[in-house]
Scaffold this motif. Sequence first.
Motif, PDB file in Angstrom:
ATOM      1  N   LEU A 227       0.828  -1.204   0.000  1.00 59.77           N
ATOM      2  CA  LEU A 227       0.000   0.000   0.000  1.00 59.77           C
ATOM      3  C   LEU A 227       0.868   1.262   0.000  1.00 59.77           C
ATOM      4  N   LEU A 228       1.838   1.309   0.891  1.00 58.51           N
ATOM      5  CA  LEU A 228       2.704   2.478   0.975  1.00 58.51           C
ATOM      6  C   LEU A 228       3.484   2.677  -0.315  1.00 58.51           C
ATOM      7  N   GLY A 229       4.001   1.598  -0.880  1.00 58.03           N
ATOM      8  CA  GLY A 229       4.754   1.706  -2.118  1.00 58.03           C
ATOM      9  C   GLY A 229       3.901   2.213  -3.271  1.00 58.03           C
ATOM     10  N   ASP A 230       2.658   1.757  -3.340  1.00 56.35           N
ATOM     11  CA  ASP A 230       1.792   2.190  -4.432  1.00 56.35           C
ATOM     12  C   ASP A 230       1.445   3.671  -4.300  1.00 56.35           C
ATOM     13  N   ILE A 231       1.178   4.137  -3.087  1.00 57.43           N
ATOM     14  CA  ILE A 231       0.851   5.560  -2.900  1.00 57.43           C
ATOM     15  C   ILE A 231       2.060   6.426  -3.223  1.00 57.43           C
ATOM     16  N   GLU A 232       3.233   6.016  -2.763  1.00 56.12           N
ATOM     17  CA  GLU A 232       4.440   6.800  -3.037  1.00 56.12           C
ATOM     18  C   GLU A 232       4.716   6.852  -4.533  1.00 56.12           C
ATOM     19  N   SER A 233       4.497   5.748  -5.219  1.00 57.21           N
ATOM     20  CA  SER A 233       4.678   5.738  -6.674  1.00 57.21           C
ATOM     21  C   SER A 233       3.701   6.676  -7.357  1.00 57.21           C
ATOM     22  N   PHE A 234       2.458   6.700  -6.877  1.00 55.57           N
ATOM     23  CA  PHE A 234       1.453   7.594  -7.440  1.00 55.57           C
ATOM     24  C   PHE A 234       1.841   9.054  -7.224  1.00 55.57           C
ATOM     25  N   LEU A 235       2.298   9.395  -6.022  1.00 57.46           N
ATOM     26  CA  LEU A 235       2.650  10.776  -5.721  1.00 57.46           C
ATOM     27  C   LEU A 235       3.839  11.257  -6.546  1.00 57.46           C
ATOM     28  N   ASP A 236       4.683  10.341  -6.978  1.00 59.71           N
ATOM     29  CA  ASP A 236       5.853  10.701  -7.783  1.00 59.71           C
ATOM     30  C   ASP A 236       5.574  10.672  -9.282  1.00 59.71           C
ATOM     31  N   SER A 237       4.328  10.415  -9.674  1.00 59.48           N
ATOM     32  CA  SER A 237       4.039  10.174 -11.098  1.00 59.48           C
ATOM     33  C   SER A 237       3.091  11.202 -11.709  1.00 59.48           C
ATOM     34  N   GLN A 238       3.001  12.381 -11.130  1.00 55.82           N
ATOM     35  CA  GLN A 238       2.056  13.366 -11.660  1.00 55.82           C
ATOM     36  C   GLN A 238       2.357  13.723 -13.114  1.00 55.82           C
ATOM     37  N   TYR A 241       1.258  10.950 -15.516  1.00 60.25           N
ATOM     38  CA  TYR A 241      -0.183  10.987 -15.766  1.00 60.25           C
ATOM     39  C   TYR A 241      -0.530  12.113 -16.740  1.00 60.25           C
ATOM     40  N   SER A 242       0.060  13.281 -16.497  1.00 54.68           N
ATOM     41  CA  SER A 242      -0.250  14.444 -17.327  1.00 54.68           C
ATOM     42  C   SER A 242       0.183  14.235 -18.776  1.00 54.68           C
ATOM     43  N   ASP A 243       1.355  13.677 -18.972  1.00 53.92           N
ATOM     44  CA  ASP A 243       1.863  13.474 -20.334  1.00 53.92           C
ATOM     45  C   ASP A 243       0.995  12.521 -21.134  1.00 53.92           C
ATOM     46  N   GLY A 245      -2.320  12.075 -20.547  1.00 55.01           N
ATOM     47  CA  GLY A 245      -3.721  12.480 -20.500  1.00 55.01           C
ATOM     48  C   GLY A 245      -4.574  11.622 -19.596  1.00 55.01           C
ATOM     49  N   VAL A 246      -3.962  11.006 -18.593  1.00 53.27           N
ATOM     50  CA  VAL A 246      -4.695  10.138 -17.656  1.00 53.27           C
ATOM     51  C   VAL A 246      -5.063  10.961 -16.424  1.00 53.27           C
ATOM     52  N   PRO A 247      -6.314  10.917 -15.963  1.00 51.02           N
ATOM     53  CA  PRO A 247      -6.692  11.658 -14.753  1.00 51.02           C
ATOM     54  C   PRO A 247      -5.807  11.274 -13.572  1.00 51.02           C
ATOM     55  N   TYR A 248      -5.299  12.282 -12.898  1.00 45.92           N
ATOM     56  CA  TYR A 248      -4.367  12.048 -11.802  1.00 45.92           C
ATOM     57  C   TYR A 248      -5.147  11.787 -10.515  1.00 45.92           C
ATOM     58  N   ARG A 249      -5.669  10.562 -10.425  1.00 41.75           N
ATOM     59  CA  ARG A 249      -6.447  10.126  -9.262  1.00 41.75           C
ATOM     60  C   ARG A 249      -6.089   8.675  -8.944  1.00 41.75           C
ATOM     61  N   ARG A 250      -6.269   8.318  -7.676  1.00 40.57           N
ATOM     62  CA  ARG A 250      -5.986   6.937  -7.268  1.00 40.57           C
ATOM     63  C   ARG A 250      -7.031   6.515  -6.251  1.00 40.57           C
ATOM     64  N   GLY A 251      -7.618   5.338  -6.475  1.00 41.19           N
ATOM     65  CA  GLY A 251      -8.639   4.817  -5.581  1.00 41.19           C
ATOM     66  C   GLY A 251      -8.213   3.496  -4.959  1.00 41.19           C
ATOM     67  N   TYR A 252      -8.485   3.338  -3.680  1.00 42.62           N
ATOM     68  CA  TYR A 252      -8.106   2.132  -2.931  1.00 42.62           C
ATOM     69  C   TYR A 252      -9.341   1.550  -2.249  1.00 42.62           C
ATOM     70  N   LEU A 253      -9.442   0.234  -2.296  1.00 46.67           N
ATOM     71  CA  LEU A 253     -10.511  -0.478  -1.595  1.00 46.67           C
ATOM     72  C   LEU A 253      -9.880  -1.428  -0.595  1.00 46.67           C
ATOM     73  N   LEU A 254     -10.174  -1.212   0.683  1.00 47.03           N
ATOM     74  CA  LEU A 254      -9.727  -2.108   1.744  1.00 47.03           C
ATOM     75  C   LEU A 254     -10.949  -2.866   2.236  1.00 47.03           C
ATOM     76  N   TYR A 255     -10.890  -4.176   2.142  1.00 47.02           N
ATOM     77  CA  TYR A 255     -12.041  -4.981   2.522  1.00 47.02           C
ATOM     78  C   TYR A 255     -11.607  -6.092   3.450  1.00 47.02           C
ATOM     79  N   GLY A 256     -12.554  -6.550   4.241  1.00 46.15           N
ATOM     80  CA  GLY A 256     -12.273  -7.611   5.195  1.00 46.15           C
ATOM     81  C   GLY A 256     -13.227  -7.546   6.365  1.00 46.15           C
ATOM     82  N   PRO A 257     -13.152  -8.494   7.287  1.00 47.74           N
ATOM     83  CA  PRO A 257     -14.082  -8.557   8.421  1.00 47.74           C
ATOM     84  C   PRO A 257     -13.902  -7.369   9.362  1.00 47.74           C
ATOM     85  N   PRO A 258     -14.908  -7.100  10.182  1.00 49.76           N
ATOM     86  CA  PRO A 258     -14.799  -5.982  11.130  1.00 49.76           C
ATOM     87  C   PRO A 258     -13.635  -6.178  12.096  1.00 49.76           C
TER      88      PRO A 258
END
Length: 437
Positions: A227-238, A241-243, A245-258
Amino acid sequence: MNEAGTNEPFLGQLLGDNPYFSAGFGLMALGAGLTVARRGFLQASQLTRRWLICDLEIASKDASYDWFLDFMAKQQRNRHSEASKMSKPSFLGRILKPQTRSFAVETTYKQHANGSITASFELVPGPGRHLVKWNDAYILMTRERSERLMDNSRNKPFETLKLQTLYTHKYVFNEMLKAAQQSAQQRQSGKTVMYTSLGPEWRQFGLPRRKRSLDSVILASGVKERLLGDIESFLDSQKWYSDRGVPYRRGYLLYGPPGSGKTSVIQALAGELDYNICILNLAEVTLTDDRLNHLLNNVPPRSFLLLEDVDSAFNEARKKNAEFGSGVTFSGLLNSLDGVTSAEERIVFMTTNHPERLDPALIRPGRVDFKALIDNATPNQVKNMFQQFYGPEYAEEFVELVLKRNIPVSTAQLQGLFIFHKGDPKGAIASFESITE
């Protein structure tokens, strides 16, 4: 006697010999003179004010309003502290020294587990006029509170701060605002700020919280690192994304029992990356499509957007309410996440206990780019958590007990057990069966 001779004595008596007329004429002339002088004075004062005085108004809806009040309170404390150490000021210094004689109290308190309460009181400039000094500039600050208008974003009466100083000192306004912002950032340094929606705006919820260490969250091997590696990669890739034409957004889904640690790892990631968290409850009845879109397009800088229990937002009851125009619609959520008007530079976290209930349209790529299962505790998690609370002794014994029971255990259950038996590993081992019954 001719007619002219008859009138001259009368006019002479009226104009020169009549004291009542002379007094009335004199008063009229004096009044006219005073009126002209007053108008001249008002025009001169207005002209002088226009050319020599400049104003700054800060509305309570603006984010800098609270910053500035807190900053002024801090300056007042510092001046009192310095004044107590200095000798008696000169006469001119006593005349011109900054004065704040009207205060308002802001109370914060914390209730402890034993029932006691620790309170702190902050005195900020109250409604009225205050003379303040910044560097060598004197500023008249007026805090006004409306008796009729409400500031819905703060759920308080609408207020304004008006600052006045010499035009030659107008530069102090920018300096003071920047200093107030820096002071607010210093108070939040090393902490995570939580935001919730209030009307169309994000407002800080409670006091800033101490950053949670990523090491304090124990998940299955490799999960938080990915998770940390993916977010850091996203933050370094603006630019990447711009070059393309990809929207600079990232979505994460965390699922599992309560109780498996979904929210905890998000808090820890925010602390690791120096981010804040904006929490939005999609099940809120007053939340509409327009308000949702506005909030998602105005997330504070360096903030995660957290949509907790996203599966509960569109159950049958909610869908029924949406038919009558109450609450946010599913299509409204999808459009807010990646529609034409959706914002960029955004990181969205969704959590759910039941991923099977989510519509495929919600979790398709572009809306959810990274999925992570945060499951019940593995034997390795059980061991690491036990060692975190008690050290290595008895850790293997406790793991064997958990495996022997062969019942799913959440990290929240383990943490509750260990907190109840602080410093007593044997007591935790003896009481383990009670949390799985």
